[in-house]
Design a protein around this motif. Structure first.
Motif, PDB file in Angstrom:
ATOM      1  N   TRP A  82       0.867  -1.188  -0.086  1.00  0.00           N
ATOM      2  CA  TRP A  82       0.120   0.050  -0.078  1.00  0.00           C
ATOM      3  C   TRP A  82       0.934   1.175  -0.102  1.00  0.00           C
ATOM      4  CZ3 TRP A  82      -4.833   0.963  -1.163  1.00  0.00           C
ATOM      5  CH2 TRP A  82      -5.223   2.346  -0.681  1.00  0.00           C
ATOM      6  N   ARG A  89       0.248   7.041  -5.163  1.00  0.00           N
ATOM      7  CA  ARG A  89      -0.639   5.843  -5.365  1.00  0.00           C
ATOM      8  C   ARG A  89      -1.336   5.949  -6.800  1.00  0.00           C
ATOM      9  NH1 ARG A  89      -3.198   5.724  -0.591  1.00  0.00           N
ATOM     10  NH2 ARG A  89      -5.250   6.739  -1.415  1.00  0.00           N
ATOM     11  N   MET A 111      -4.425  -6.296  -3.468  1.00  0.00           N
ATOM     12  CA  MET A 111      -3.960  -5.545  -2.516  1.00  0.00           C
ATOM     13  C   MET A 111      -5.190  -4.313  -2.057  1.00  0.00           C
ATOM     14  SD  MET A 111      -3.069  -1.783  -2.162  1.00  0.00           S
ATOM     15  CE  MET A 111      -2.376  -1.542  -3.949  1.00  0.00           C
ATOM     16  N   ARG A 115      -7.037  -3.971   1.628  1.00  0.00           N
ATOM     17  CA  ARG A 115      -7.206  -2.589   2.053  1.00  0.00           C
ATOM     18  C   ARG A 115      -8.700  -2.363   2.433  1.00  0.00           C
ATOM     19  NH1 ARG A 115      -4.468   1.065   4.807  1.00  0.00           N
ATOM     20  NH2 ARG A 115      -5.218   3.198   4.305  1.00  0.00           N
ATOM     21  N   ASP A 130      -9.752   4.919  -5.399  1.00  0.00           N
ATOM     22  CA  ASP A 130      -9.093   3.490  -5.141  1.00  0.00           C
ATOM     23  C   ASP A 130     -10.137   2.684  -5.673  1.00  0.00           C
ATOM     24  OD1 ASP A 130      -6.711   4.432  -4.224  1.00  0.00           O
ATOM     25  OD2 ASP A 130      -7.308   4.779  -2.315  1.00  0.00           O
TER      26      ASP A 130
END
Length: 168
Positions: A82, A89, A111, A115, A130
Motif C-alpha cells: 500500500w 498511489r 491489495m 485494504r 481507489d
C-alpha cells in the motif's frame, strides 16, 4: 505473424478475433492492417497496422484456464504494498493498469481487496479513486477471464474476489 481466426487480447479493448489481414489505403498510404473484432463489442472494428511495433506489442495471446488459475493462486499469495501518498498511489496504479501485465493487475486487485477489508473492520471505506482503480483493474480482466472460463462477464469480479479471498 498472427493469423486470421486467432483470438487475442488487445490492450484495454479486451478479447478480439483477428478477422483478416488487409491492405488498406489510409491517409494516402497503403499498408497492411490486422482487422480485429472485439468479442464482446461485435459492432466495433479495430485496425492495427502490421508494421507498428508499439500497437502490435499490445496484441497478446489469451491465457489458458490453467494459466488463469495459476495467476489467481500466485496473486493470492503476494501483493504489492500500500502507498500512503494518494498522488504517488494514483501514478503507480495507472502504470500497472496501462502496463498489461495481468499478474501485476491481479496483485493490485488483491491489495485493494485487502485494504478494503481492513478499512471495513474500522467502519471506513476505500477512497473513491481507489474504488475506481479496483473497478478498472477488474474490467481489464473481465473479457479474457469470461471468454476462457466460459462464465458471464458480470460474474468475473465475484469469481476473482472469491478465489483470491479464499486463498488469502
Amino acid at each position: 505473424m498472427l493469423e486470421p481466426g486467432q483470438t487475442i487480447l488487445y490492450g484495454t479493448e479486451g478479447i478480439c478475433t483477428i478477422e483478416a489481414i488487409e491492405t488498406l489505403r489510409i491517409g494516402g498510404k497503403r499498408s497492411k492492417y490486422y482487422v480485429l473484432r472485439p468479442v464482446y463489442r461485435t459492432r466495433a472494428t479495430i485496425y492495427v497496422p502490421t508494421d507498428n511495433e508499439l500497437l502490435c506489442s499490445r496484441m497478446r495471446p489469451v491465457l489458458s484456464e490453467p494459466e488463469i488459475e495459476s495467476l489467481l493462486q500466485s496473486a493470492a499469495g503476494e501483493s504489492i504494498s500500500w502507498i500512503d501518498d494518494p498522488n504517488e498511489r494514483k501514478q503507480v496504479f495507472a502504470q500497472i493498469l496501462s502496463g498489461g501485465d495481468r499478474r501485476r493487475v491481479l496483485h493490485l486487485i488483491r491489495m485493494l481487496y485487502v485494504r478494503r477489508r481492513e478499512l471495513q473492520k474500522n467502519g471506513k471505506h476505500l477512497r473513491i479513486a481507489d474504488e475506481q482503480t479496483l473497478r478498472d483493474a477488474e474490467k481489464l480482466l473481465n473479457d479474457e477471464f469470461a471468454h476462457v472460463l466460459h462464465i458471464p462477464q458480470q460474474d468475473v469480479p465475484d469469481y476473482i474476489r472469491s478465489r483470491m479471498e479464499r486463498e488469502a
